[in-house]
Every structure is written in structure tokens, then in C-alpha cells.
Design an enzyme around this catalytic site. Structure first.
Site, PDB file in Angstrom:
ATOM      1  CE  LYS A   1      -6.791  16.271   5.794  1.00  0.00           C
ATOM      2  NZ  LYS A   1      -5.692  17.131   6.282  1.00  0.00           N
TER       3      LYS A   1
ATOM      4  NE  ARG B   1      -6.645  23.439  14.846  1.00  0.00           N
ATOM      5  CZ  ARG B   1      -5.494  23.940  14.398  1.00  0.00           C
ATOM      6  NH1 ARG B   1      -5.207  25.217  14.587  1.00  0.00           N
ATOM      7  NH2 ARG B   1      -4.632  23.175  13.772  1.00  0.00           N
TER       8      ARG B   1
HETATM    9  N1  BES Z   1      -5.916  15.333  10.576  1.00  0.00           N
HETATM   10  C1  BES Z   1      -5.170  16.443  10.123  1.00  0.00           C
HETATM   11  C2  BES Z   1      -3.730  16.419  10.605  1.00  0.00           C
HETATM   12  C3  BES Z   1      -2.820  15.369   9.996  1.00  0.00           C
HETATM   13  C4  BES Z   1      -2.267  15.580   8.755  1.00  0.00           C
HETATM   14  C5  BES Z   1      -2.498  14.252  10.697  1.00  0.00           C
HETATM   15  C6  BES Z   1      -1.419  14.641   8.207  1.00  0.00           C
HETATM   16  C7  BES Z   1      -1.629  13.318  10.171  1.00  0.00           C
HETATM   17  C8  BES Z   1      -1.098  13.511   8.920  1.00  0.00           C
HETATM   18  C9  BES Z   1      -5.789  17.733  10.631  1.00  0.00           C
HETATM   19  O1  BES Z   1      -7.154  17.734  10.730  1.00  0.00           O
HETATM   20  C10 BES Z   1      -5.423  18.811   9.671  1.00  0.00           C
HETATM   21  O2  BES Z   1      -5.841  18.749   8.573  1.00  0.00           O
HETATM   22  N2  BES Z   1      -4.640  19.787  10.135  1.00  0.00           N
HETATM   23  C11 BES Z   1      -4.196  20.848   9.330  1.00  0.00           C
HETATM   24  C12 BES Z   1      -4.312  22.119  10.130  1.00  0.00           C
HETATM   25  C13 BES Z   1      -4.048  23.361   9.324  1.00  0.00           C
HETATM   26  C14 BES Z   1      -5.149  23.574   8.311  1.00  0.00           C
HETATM   27  C15 BES Z   1      -3.952  24.539  10.264  1.00  0.00           C
HETATM   28  C16 BES Z   1      -2.749  20.586   8.938  1.00  0.00           C
HETATM   29  O3  BES Z   1      -1.981  20.093   9.772  1.00  0.00           O
HETATM   30  O4  BES Z   1      -2.407  20.838   7.793  1.00  0.00           O
HETATM   31 MN    MN Z   2      -8.091  18.264   8.920  1.00  0.00          MN
END
Ligand code: BES
Ligand code: MN
Ligand code: ZN
Length: 533
Positions: A311, A385
């Protein structure tokens, strides 16, 4: 903080501050639904927003609409004079402090508005109680009393009234300050619930409200702890510790067991971290063994760095909250046990870190889930997931009446609904109705989101059965739900709750949540759902 229910007049008690509830007279023109106590404004202390720059005509017209009842003549005169001057209006979220009023057995009076009574419900009360508590905290007092006689008569049952008030106050009393060294802020020690006659249902409502809110606060604490102080092992240990003395049975699987149980997808997420993953299994049987359990599953990423698909660093610290789904399932199970509900419930929390260590999943890696489905990990940041799927397969094996999962799953959910509504996904219309009713009862906001075969199709893999990311643009929350659905038996009612937007920092929405910090989203709704089958 302790609560006391007292049968007394206000004049007979001794307290630092008494809370008097005011409201607005019905006025068909100006009282609308939108006035309901769900305003985002948070007023406190001695601020008054009702003043109309000395326009006495407008002020007294407003004053004639303010309702102050169930108090002595002296208090009535004091507050109606303030209303005349435009200092109080009875509006929802209004909170006006009368310092050193020395009336009604108290040094200070806090007038807290309920708004119009047309759209008044238990959530309005929860918010009003929170507003009162926050206002009193600002006044730096130790004991407060709530003048229950000042509450207008409503059709809401007495135990529900008391539960909502207790929740509003107990939830507001939470703060995460254990790592702030130095002087601690003053705290309210005693809350007296004062009414002139004994009200049947107050004790019960108080007991329920305290249990529910304390469980929510416990979940918030689990969420607020940073990643280094709430590892998967610590989360499991804290769950075991919290369940002591209750009928909640907690079993914790280690990495070896997770592997031998063929949870290859879940295990793969943990490989980049030195922290061992844990699978927390909670069981509470309050009903006959013939009754099918309701199963709750929660995402427990104690820190989500994104892994190899790392990230951006800005805001990454918020990913300590990526275990809030899990924390809230733990809170739900604890509450069911402490309330001694006549239900059978199972709580499942796969918990791990997502880190970019040498053994971490790499984009393109293929993993095998517990049900044998193969998955291409095309983005290691879509890890939620990958841990929920194995837990959902295990949940189905328990032959439950229904499965509910809570997860901070997608950033797309935050874009779609912000921090007010939790989006939920189910193809089962009857279940959707049950969820809407449960959320209404608990005072939480939910919004049904679409889940279709199109979303499922987007999750097809190139070299494996599934990909963990969508092949098309947009609807990222729905495609994630479509992925999860591939791990749930068709005949088991299931709903997925994406709490990415509502899991933390919702204090600008409700006065009983911290401005910054975990919220405990969906615990109150899940407690309702546990009893809905
Ligand atoms: N934990 C995150 C989702 C999230 C992001 C929750 C910001 C709250 C605030 C999750 O694991 C994630 O990183 N999801 C990705 C999925 C994508 C790579 C398909 C996302 O939402 O960017
Ligand atoms: Mn994630
Ligand atoms: Zn995540």
C-alpha cells in the site's frame, strides 16, 4: 463508572449536575423527519446555537414551542426563561449548561434537546444520552443525574428507553488513552437515573445496555490497539481471557492446525509475516442442541500492509483497524454469552498480518482453499477475501441457520457509502428484510448493495478457478462479495457486511463514538440477528 436507579424527586438528591431533557412541540410546518435526532452536529458545553440576535419576537415564538416537563416550578421557570431569551430551543443535539444554577438538588443544570417527538425513537435517546454525557464531561463533574420525569411520554417500552440511554452513556465513556502519559482527564464516576416513581423495566434495560455497550467498548479497544500490541496471538489470548467466567467456549487453532485443516488460502496470507496466524473459534450454546446455530465470521487482519502489492505509505497506519470485523464478531459472541441469550451462536475469526516478507504471496501465486477451489493471487492486497473464504467454508460445515460476515474488505465501500451506512450483500430477500429490521432495532445504518452473476463472472481466474481481483473496473465491493459467495453453500442464508467505511472514525456521525478510533460497527445489529432465527 457506575449507574444507580433512584426513586426520588430531583430536590431530594445530591449531585454535581442534573440533565433535563427538553423537546419541541409538534408543529406540522417545521417538524420534519430530517429533524430527527440523527443530526451530525455535536454541540456541548455552554454553547447555545438557538440565539437569534436579540430578536425577541422570534425568540418567544420559538420559546412557545419548547417543552419542559416533569420538573419543579423553579426549574421550569429557569428553562422557560432561557427559552424566551432564545438560549434553548429543544432541538436534537442541543446541549446548554446552566452553571451554578443550584436548583433541583444539583449545582449545575444541563438542558439537553430531544428535538421533535414525531420521528423520535430509541436511537434519538441513545444520541441524546450521549450528548448529555459529553456535555457533562466538558463541565468536569464527577456525578450526574438524569431527570427521567422530564422525558416526554412515548410508546417506547421502558426497558428499551433505559437500554438506549445506558448504551449512549457507556459508549460515550470509552476512550483509548492508555498510552498517553501524564495527567488523566477527569471522569464521571456516578450516573443516577432519577424518577419520581418506580419504573418496571429500568433495571433490565440498564443491565442489557451495560453489557452490550461494554462489549462494544471491548471490541473498540481490540481495534484501537496498534499492530505491535494486538498481534493475531494477542487477539486470540484476549478473546480467551474475556470469555473467562462466561459460557462462551473459545478454541484457538495455530498455523499447524490451520494447515492440516486445509485452509491453504488463509495460511498463504500469513506467510509474509513472522507473526503466527490464528483461527479463533467461539461457541455459545444458550438454546437446545437441536437448534441450528447462527454463525458470525469476522476479518481479523491485525495489520494489512498490502503485502508485496504494498500500500502507499500515507494513511497506512489505519490498517491496524483491518481486524475490526473480527473484533466485532468477538464482541458479538461475548455479548450473547453475557446476556445469556437463548440462542446458539458460533463466531469464527481468521486472524493474521499481511506483510511483504520473503515467504509472502507473490502476484500470480496460486493457492488452494479448504473447499478445493484454486485461486490466483493477482493482488496480495486483496487478502481479506483470502482469509474469509476458508472461514466461510468451515462455517458452512457447521450447518448453521444463517451466516453473517463482517469485514473491512474494500476501499470501494468507503467511496460508495462513506462512514454512515454499512453496505451489506445478500441474494436472499427475506434475509435482507431481517437485516433491515435488526439494524432499525439496534440504531445502526445499513444499506443493501447489489450482488449478481455479473459480479461473480468478473472474479474468474485465468489459470485457476478464481482470481482474487476483478477483471473489470468498478463495483469493487460487489465483486469482492461475489468472490466470497463462491465459498458459501447455496442453501445457507448468508450476508456479507463491508464495514470498511464504518469500522472506525464515525464520531462525526454519532455522539457516542470516538472522533478517532474503532466504532464497534454491527455488533448491536448482530446481537439482534443472533436472536432472529
Ligand atoms: N483492508 C483493505 C480495505 C480497506 C481499505 C478498508 C481502506 C478500509 C480502508 C483491503 O484489504 C484492501 O486492501 N482491499 C483492496 C482490494 C483491491 C486490491 C482489489 C482495496 O480496496 O483497494
Ligand atoms: Mn488489503
Ligand atoms: Zn485488508
Amino acid at each position: 463508572m457506575k449507574f444507580e436507579i433512584l426513586k426520588s424527586t430531583l430536590e431530594q438528591i445530591q449531585t454535581d449536575l442534573v440533565v433535563i431533557f427538553t423537546s419541541k412541540k409538534p408543529d406540522s410546518k417545521s417538524e420534519s423527519k430530517s429533524e430527527k435526532g440523527k443530526s451530525s452536529e455535536r454541540k456541548s458545553g455552554s454553547t447555545s446555537k438557538a440565539s437569534t440576535k436579540g430578536d425577541s419576537k422570534i425568540a418567544s415564538k420559538e420559546a412557545s414551542r419548547v417543552v419542559v416537563e416533569g420538573v419543579s416550578k423553579a426549574v421550569q421557570v429557569k428553562l422557560m426563561t432561557a427559552a424566551d431569551e432564545g438560549s434553548i430551543s429543544g432541538s436534537a443535539a442541543e446541549c446548554v449548561l446552566f452553571r451554578d444554577a443550584n436548583l433541583a438538588g444539583a449545582r449545575h443544570i444541563l438542558a439537553v434537546g430531544l428535538g421533535g417527538m414525531k420521528a423520535f425513537d430509541s436511537e434519538s435517546l441513545r444520541q441524546a444520552a450521549a450528548t448529555a454525557f459529553n456535555g457533562a464531561k466538558g463541565a468536569k463533574v464527577k456525578t450526574i443525574a438524569l431527570a427521567m420525569d422530564s422525558l416526554p411520554h412515548t410508546s417506547i417500552e421502558a426497558d428499551t428507553v433505559m437500554q438506549a440511554i445506558t448504551e449512549g452513556i457507556t459508549l460515550s465513556s470509552y476512550s483509548f488513552n492508555e498510552f498517553k502519559t501524564g495527567k488523566k482527564e477527569s471522569v464521571i464516576e456516578t450516573v443516577q437515573i432519577v424518577s419520581s416513581h418506580k419504573v418496571k423495566g429500568f433495571e433490565k434495560g440498564l443491565e442489557t445496555g451495560e453489557i452490550v455497550a461494554n462489549c462494544v467498548n471491548f471490541s473498540r479497544w481490540l481495534g484501537d490497539r496498534p499492530g505491535n500490541l494486538m498481534t493475531p496471538t494477542m487477539l486470540a489470548d484476549e478473546t480467551v481471557k474475556a470469555a473467562k467466567g462466561t459460557k462462551l467456549k473459545v478454541t484457538v487453532w495455530d498455523a499447524k492446525k490451520i494447515k492440516s485443516e486445509k485452509m491453504g488460502s488463509f495460511l498463504s496470507v500469513s506467510l509474509g509475516s513472522v507473526q503466527e496466524p490464528k483461527f479463533i473459534v467461539m461457541e455459545y450454546n444458550g438454546a437446545a442442541s437441536s437448534k441450528k446455530p447462527v454463525c458470525f465470521v469476522g476479518k481479523g487482519l491485525t495489520f494489512d500492509s498490502g503485502g508485496i502489492s504494498i500500500k502507499p505509505s500515507g494513511g497506512m497506519e489505519e490498517m491496524k483497524y483491518d481486524m475490526c470485523g473480527g473484533a466485532n464478531v468477538i464482541g458479538t459472541l461475548l455479548a450473547c454469552a453475557k446476556l445469556k441469550l437463548k440462542v446458539n451462536v458460533i463466531g469464527l475469526v481468521p486472524t493474521t498480518e499481511n506483510m511483504p516478507g520473503p515467504n509472502a504471496n507473490k502476484p500470480g501465486d496460486i493457492v488452494v482453499a479448504r473447499n478445493g477451489k484454486t485461486i490466483e493471487v493477482n493482488n496480495t492486497d486483496a487478502e481479506g477475501r483470502l482469509i474469509l473464504n476458508d472461514a466461510l467454508v468451515y462455517a458452512c460445515e457447521q450447518k448453521p441457520a444463517a451466516i453473517f460476515d463482517a469485514a473491512t474488505l474494500t476501499g470501494a465501500m468507503v467511496v460508495a457509502l462513506g462512514n454512515l451506512h454499512t453496505g451489506f450483500f445478500t441474494r436472499n430477500d427475506k434475509l435482507a428484510k431481517t437485516i433491515d429490521e435488526a439494524a432499525k432495532e439496534s440504531g445502526e445504518w445499513v444499506w443493501r448493495m447489489p450482488l449478481t452473476d455479473f459480479h461473480v463472472r468478473d472474479m474468474k481466474g485465468t489459470y485457476a478457478d478464481l482470481s482474487n481481483i476483478s477483471s473489470s473496473k468498478g463495483a469493487g465491493s460487489a465483486t469482492a462479495a461475489g468472490f466470497l459467495e463462491q465459498f458459501v453453500d447455496k442453501d445457507i442464508p448468508w450476508a456479507h457486511f463491508d464495514i470498511a467505511g464504518t469500522g472506525w472514525h464515525i464520531g462525526d456521525r454519532v455522539p457516542y463514538a470516538p472522533r478517532k478510533g474503532a466504532s464497534g460497527a454491527m455488533i448491536r445489529t448482530f446481537i439482534q440477528l443472533a436472536q432472529a432465527f
